[in-house]
Design a protein around this motif. Sequence first.
Motif, PDB file in Angstrom:
ATOM      1  N   ILE A  80      -0.015   9.356  10.286  1.00  0.00           N
ATOM      2  CA  ILE A  80      -0.493   9.094  11.746  1.00  0.00           C
ATOM      3  C   ILE A  80       0.594   8.267  12.186  1.00  0.00           C
ATOM      4  O   ILE A  80       1.141   8.561  13.549  1.00  0.00           O
ATOM      5  N   ALA A  81       0.868   7.306  11.785  1.00  0.00           N
ATOM      6  CA  ALA A  81       1.811   6.396  11.979  1.00  0.00           C
ATOM      7  C   ALA A  81       3.400   7.014  12.417  1.00  0.00           C
ATOM      8  O   ALA A  81       3.991   6.777  13.332  1.00  0.00           O
ATOM      9  N   LEU A  82       3.715   7.738  11.317  1.00  0.00           N
ATOM     10  CA  LEU A  82       5.229   8.359  11.628  1.00  0.00           C
ATOM     11  C   LEU A  82       5.248   9.417  12.585  1.00  0.00           C
ATOM     12  O   LEU A  82       6.050   9.401  13.228  1.00  0.00           O
ATOM     13  N   THR A  83       4.077  10.088  12.856  1.00  0.00           N
ATOM     14  CA  THR A  83       3.820  10.828  13.813  1.00  0.00           C
ATOM     15  C   THR A  83       4.032  10.201  15.448  1.00  0.00           C
ATOM     16  O   THR A  83       4.778  10.777  16.230  1.00  0.00           O
ATOM     17  N   LYS A  84       3.442   9.117  15.368  1.00  0.00           N
ATOM     18  CA  LYS A  84       3.434   8.130  16.708  1.00  0.00           C
ATOM     19  C   LYS A  84       4.917   7.890  16.910  1.00  0.00           C
ATOM     20  O   LYS A  84       5.345   7.898  17.845  1.00  0.00           O
ATOM     21  N   GLN A  85       5.371   7.419  15.762  1.00  0.00           N
ATOM     22  CA  GLN A  85       6.901   6.892  16.040  1.00  0.00           C
ATOM     23  C   GLN A  85       8.083   7.993  16.607  1.00  0.00           C
ATOM     24  O   GLN A  85       8.555   7.719  17.170  1.00  0.00           O
ATOM     25  N   GLU A  86       7.756   9.154  15.776  1.00  0.00           N
ATOM     26  CA  GLU A  86       8.387  10.299  16.112  1.00  0.00           C
ATOM     27  C   GLU A  86       8.195  10.932  17.343  1.00  0.00           C
ATOM     28  O   GLU A  86       9.385  11.038  18.205  1.00  0.00           O
ATOM     29  N   SER A  87       6.921  11.014  17.796  1.00  0.00           N
ATOM     30  CA  SER A  87       7.083  11.442  19.031  1.00  0.00           C
ATOM     31  C   SER A  87       7.168  10.492  20.276  1.00  0.00           C
ATOM     32  O   SER A  87       7.065  10.911  21.445  1.00  0.00           O
ATOM     33  N   GLY A  88       6.954   9.202  19.915  1.00  0.00           N
ATOM     34  CA  GLY A  88       6.984   8.249  21.136  1.00  0.00           C
ATOM     35  C   GLY A  88       5.710   8.141  21.582  1.00  0.00           C
ATOM     36  O   GLY A  88       5.591   7.357  22.650  1.00  0.00           O
TER      37      GLY A  88
ATOM     38  N   ILE B  35      -6.432   7.986   2.101  1.00  0.00           N
ATOM     39  CA  ILE B  35      -6.709   7.441   3.212  1.00  0.00           C
ATOM     40  C   ILE B  35      -5.423   6.779   3.806  1.00  0.00           C
ATOM     41  O   ILE B  35      -4.933   6.754   4.948  1.00  0.00           O
ATOM     42  N   SER B  36      -4.643   5.919   2.869  1.00  0.00           N
ATOM     43  CA  SER B  36      -3.562   5.390   2.985  1.00  0.00           C
ATOM     44  C   SER B  36      -2.494   6.536   3.568  1.00  0.00           C
ATOM     45  O   SER B  36      -1.541   6.050   4.522  1.00  0.00           O
ATOM     46  N   ASP B  37      -2.387   7.561   2.931  1.00  0.00           N
ATOM     47  CA  ASP B  37      -1.378   8.722   3.185  1.00  0.00           C
ATOM     48  C   ASP B  37      -1.811   9.163   4.569  1.00  0.00           C
ATOM     49  O   ASP B  37      -0.708   9.187   5.393  1.00  0.00           O
ATOM     50  N   VAL B  38      -2.862   9.334   4.896  1.00  0.00           N
ATOM     51  CA  VAL B  38      -3.118   9.992   6.244  1.00  0.00           C
ATOM     52  C   VAL B  38      -2.734   8.750   7.324  1.00  0.00           C
ATOM     53  O   VAL B  38      -2.103   9.400   8.260  1.00  0.00           O
ATOM     54  N   ASN B  39      -3.084   7.666   7.066  1.00  0.00           N
ATOM     55  CA  ASN B  39      -2.770   6.615   8.032  1.00  0.00           C
ATOM     56  C   ASN B  39      -1.143   6.493   8.175  1.00  0.00           C
ATOM     57  O   ASN B  39      -0.683   6.169   9.295  1.00  0.00           O
TER      58      ASN B  39
ATOM     59  N   GLU C  24       0.922  -1.289   0.029  1.00  0.00           N
ATOM     60  CA  GLU C  24       0.052   0.060  -0.019  1.00  0.00           C
ATOM     61  C   GLU C  24       0.848   1.307  -0.045  1.00  0.00           C
ATOM     62  O   GLU C  24       2.067   1.036   0.530  1.00  0.00           O
ATOM     63  N   TYR C  25       0.143   2.397  -0.756  1.00  0.00           N
ATOM     64  CA  TYR C  25       0.956   3.643  -0.615  1.00  0.00           C
ATOM     65  C   TYR C  25       1.509   3.937   0.815  1.00  0.00           C
ATOM     66  O   TYR C  25       2.988   4.369   1.130  1.00  0.00           O
ATOM     67  N   GLY C  26       0.727   3.992   1.494  1.00  0.00           N
ATOM     68  CA  GLY C  26       0.914   4.530   3.081  1.00  0.00           C
ATOM     69  C   GLY C  26       2.213   3.637   3.388  1.00  0.00           C
ATOM     70  O   GLY C  26       3.244   4.277   4.426  1.00  0.00           O
ATOM     71  N   GLU C  27       2.259   2.251   3.462  1.00  0.00           N
ATOM     72  CA  GLU C  27       3.229   1.298   3.932  1.00  0.00           C
ATOM     73  C   GLU C  27       4.476   1.698   3.079  1.00  0.00           C
ATOM     74  O   GLU C  27       5.493   1.632   3.904  1.00  0.00           O
ATOM     75  N   THR C  28       4.510   2.064   2.122  1.00  0.00           N
ATOM     76  CA  THR C  28       5.606   2.402   1.238  1.00  0.00           C
ATOM     77  C   THR C  28       6.274   3.547   1.721  1.00  0.00           C
ATOM     78  O   THR C  28       7.571   3.686   2.160  1.00  0.00           O
ATOM     79  N   MET C  29       5.529   4.524   1.966  1.00  0.00           N
ATOM     80  CA  MET C  29       5.873   5.912   2.521  1.00  0.00           C
ATOM     81  C   MET C  29       6.628   5.745   3.863  1.00  0.00           C
ATOM     82  O   MET C  29       7.735   6.316   4.092  1.00  0.00           O
TER      83      MET C  29
END
Length: 111
Positions: free
Chosen positions: A88-96, A81-85, A46-51
């Motif tokens: 969100i995942a990247l934001t959670k990873q970076e902020s912990g 939808i894939s991009d937004v997801n 999926e696009y989001g997974e790739t990004m």
Amino acid sequence: MNTQVEQTASPEDANKAQITLSMLRQWGACSSGKSWFSAKFPQGAEYGETMTALYADKKYDDARWLAQNVFDKAFSKEIVISDVNSLIALTKQESGEEHSSGYGARIGSSG
């Protein structure tokens, strides 16, 4: 001999957020980008997974290239939808942070 099978799906059955090596070839991706994608996602992703994977591997130029091509050539609500997801995942990873709402949430503005 490489025995991996590249993903091929009929257009009507395909996930509109799915990225395949065939798409990257059609869009003129560089050889290093195609090699990275093929090694990481031999069946496509999926696009989001790739990004998310591109950012994790610090391949920021490739991420920009993919975003531009996806939004120019394969735009759909599933891509958004894939991009937004992925964001969100990247934001959670970076902020912990594990919490995005409630008492554990952090607010981005005040006043």
